[in-house]
Design a protein around this motif. Sequence first.
Motif, PDB file in Angstrom:
ATOM      1  N   PRO A 359      -2.191  -1.002 -10.232  1.00 57.07           N
ATOM      2  CA  PRO A 359      -1.498  -1.962 -11.355  1.00 57.07           C
ATOM      3  C   PRO A 359      -1.002  -3.284 -10.627  1.00 57.07           C
ATOM      4  N   ASN A 360      -1.350  -4.286 -10.954  1.00 48.66           N
ATOM      5  CA  ASN A 360      -0.745  -5.751 -10.561  1.00 48.66           C
ATOM      6  C   ASN A 360      -1.152  -5.826  -9.185  1.00 48.66           C
ATOM      7  N   ASP A 361      -2.199  -5.347  -8.635  1.00 47.40           N
ATOM      8  CA  ASP A 361      -2.626  -5.281  -7.400  1.00 47.40           C
ATOM      9  C   ASP A 361      -1.623  -4.708  -6.252  1.00 47.40           C
ATOM     10  N   ILE A 362      -0.648  -3.775  -6.609  1.00 47.54           N
ATOM     11  CA  ILE A 362       0.477  -3.526  -5.728  1.00 47.54           C
ATOM     12  C   ILE A 362      -0.146  -2.747  -4.609  1.00 47.54           C
ATOM     13  N   PRO A 363       0.014  -3.076  -3.255  1.00 48.75           N
ATOM     14  CA  PRO A 363      -0.501  -2.510  -2.084  1.00 48.75           C
ATOM     15  C   PRO A 363       0.205  -1.001  -1.888  1.00 48.75           C
ATOM     16  N   ASP A 364       1.156  -0.808  -2.449  1.00 52.23           N
ATOM     17  CA  ASP A 364       1.966   0.507  -2.184  1.00 52.23           C
ATOM     18  C   ASP A 364       1.359   1.466  -3.252  1.00 52.23           C
ATOM     19  N   ILE A 365       0.366   1.067  -3.931  1.00 54.32           N
ATOM     20  CA  ILE A 365      -0.187   2.015  -4.902  1.00 54.32           C
ATOM     21  C   ILE A 365      -1.891   2.127  -4.650  1.00 54.32           C
ATOM     22  N   HIS A 366      -2.431   3.300  -4.419  1.00 53.45           N
ATOM     23  CA  HIS A 366      -3.803   3.413  -4.276  1.00 53.45           C
ATOM     24  C   HIS A 366      -4.445   4.301  -5.159  1.00 53.45           C
ATOM     25  N   CYS A 367      -5.448   3.939  -6.085  1.00 56.37           N
ATOM     26  CA  CYS A 367      -5.945   4.850  -6.978  1.00 56.37           C
ATOM     27  C   CYS A 367      -7.561   4.987  -6.726  1.00 56.37           C
ATOM     28  N   VAL A 368      -8.079   5.917  -7.259  1.00 60.74           N
ATOM     29  CA  VAL A 368      -9.409   6.191  -6.899  1.00 60.74           C
ATOM     30  C   VAL A 368      -9.869   7.435  -7.917  1.00 60.74           C
ATOM     31  N   GLU A 369     -11.046   6.954  -8.283  1.00 59.60           N
ATOM     32  CA  GLU A 369     -11.832   8.131  -9.369  1.00 59.60           C
ATOM     33  C   GLU A 369     -12.808   8.873  -8.485  1.00 59.60           C
TER      34      GLU A 369
END
Length: 416
Positions: A359-369
């Motif tokens: 979300p919002n390219d926040i570097p403190d969030i990492h998402c994966v499928e």
Amino acid sequence: MTKSMIGRARWRALVPIAVLLTATGCVVQGNPIPDYGDPAELPVGAYSVEPLAAPAGDVEHGRVLESARMADAIVDPVEVDPGLQFAANTYGVTPLPTPGKVRMLLAEPVRAVLEREGMVAGCASNGADRDFGSKRPGVGAAQVLTVIALRFPDAAAAARAARDIDAVDAAVSTENAALSITEYPGAYAHWRPGVPSMAATVADGVFVVTLLIGHTAADTVAMTTLARKTFDAQLPRLREFEPTPVDRLSALPLDPEGMIGRMVPPAPGRWLYPAVVSSTGARTAGWDARIMSVGLVFGRRGAQLWGNRSTVFDEVELIAVNVLNTLYRYPSAVVARRAFLFASQRDAAGTGARIVDAPNDIPDIHCVEDQSRTGDTPRFTCRVQHGRYYAIVVSREEPAVLEKAAAQYGLLINSV
């Protein structure tokens, strides 16, 4: 500059002012303030970024909390036998707040005994000498130890419960025969001759300890020796534990460390009450029962057991659990960041992994499928880190996991 670069720049912490001005020959004293953006601008959907206030507890929830407290007093099987280093169940520690939950690990008739004697709370740990992954070890496939500690209102109730737990369990099969543990003449034990498993139970004060032991051979000497060693380790731990008085269970706070309030709730605006839930009715001496924690916080020892002794949990101070959604508190932001980056890199390297834009390219969030997952297992995972907190949120749908991740980030910012 690309959109992604702009987004990352907006959310990146400011470079210390003193460093910038030093480059031009000037120094300004003061403390730099990181810029995390405005949590109100996060794409959280119906979720809020404001922590919920903890409601008052009651006796039912107090029993669940007390069972989680007992994780600090339960022995880790690896302390008894270093070879028992793998999980024999889904999680290495299981709170057992009611007789109904205990019957998932013991024979069904035991439930009536626990109800009759007024069981207050309980907790279990487990270990095996082999890694079975998502499968559960069958009888004879491994050395397995499950330790169950149950609390009763008084010593007399505990003594009766220990006697009858063994009696009703042994009566399940007419082939069962009694065993003795020389060092514990007050203990009860039985096995089915020729079958490499046994059960042993002993009362100690207001507590009852029941062991489920499996071996690769029908060796009663090896199994009773393991029982004796486990009692040696477990009973002193329980004697050091300070149980909450029964009339004070309802006063146990639902969130004394603010961990649950920092987690994304199960639904917008709904408090995550403590509970223990099961996903299966199967029972094979407790080794295939899947019992999961909801709305509970474990301390350092409980976190280690819950995480099945993974080194990732070595420095965890607290862990809040809602099945697969978790929140970790570390001693410092540096340690939390290290755990976040390690797990994120591992996810990205996984088979079938697809990186999902945060979300919002926040570097403190990492998402994966995880495209290799099928059925009801959540395919989407987001890892979120802020300060000394690191969280994991999961979902079966991409839009839902991104909203949860954004809300989780906002909650951590607003909870400081």
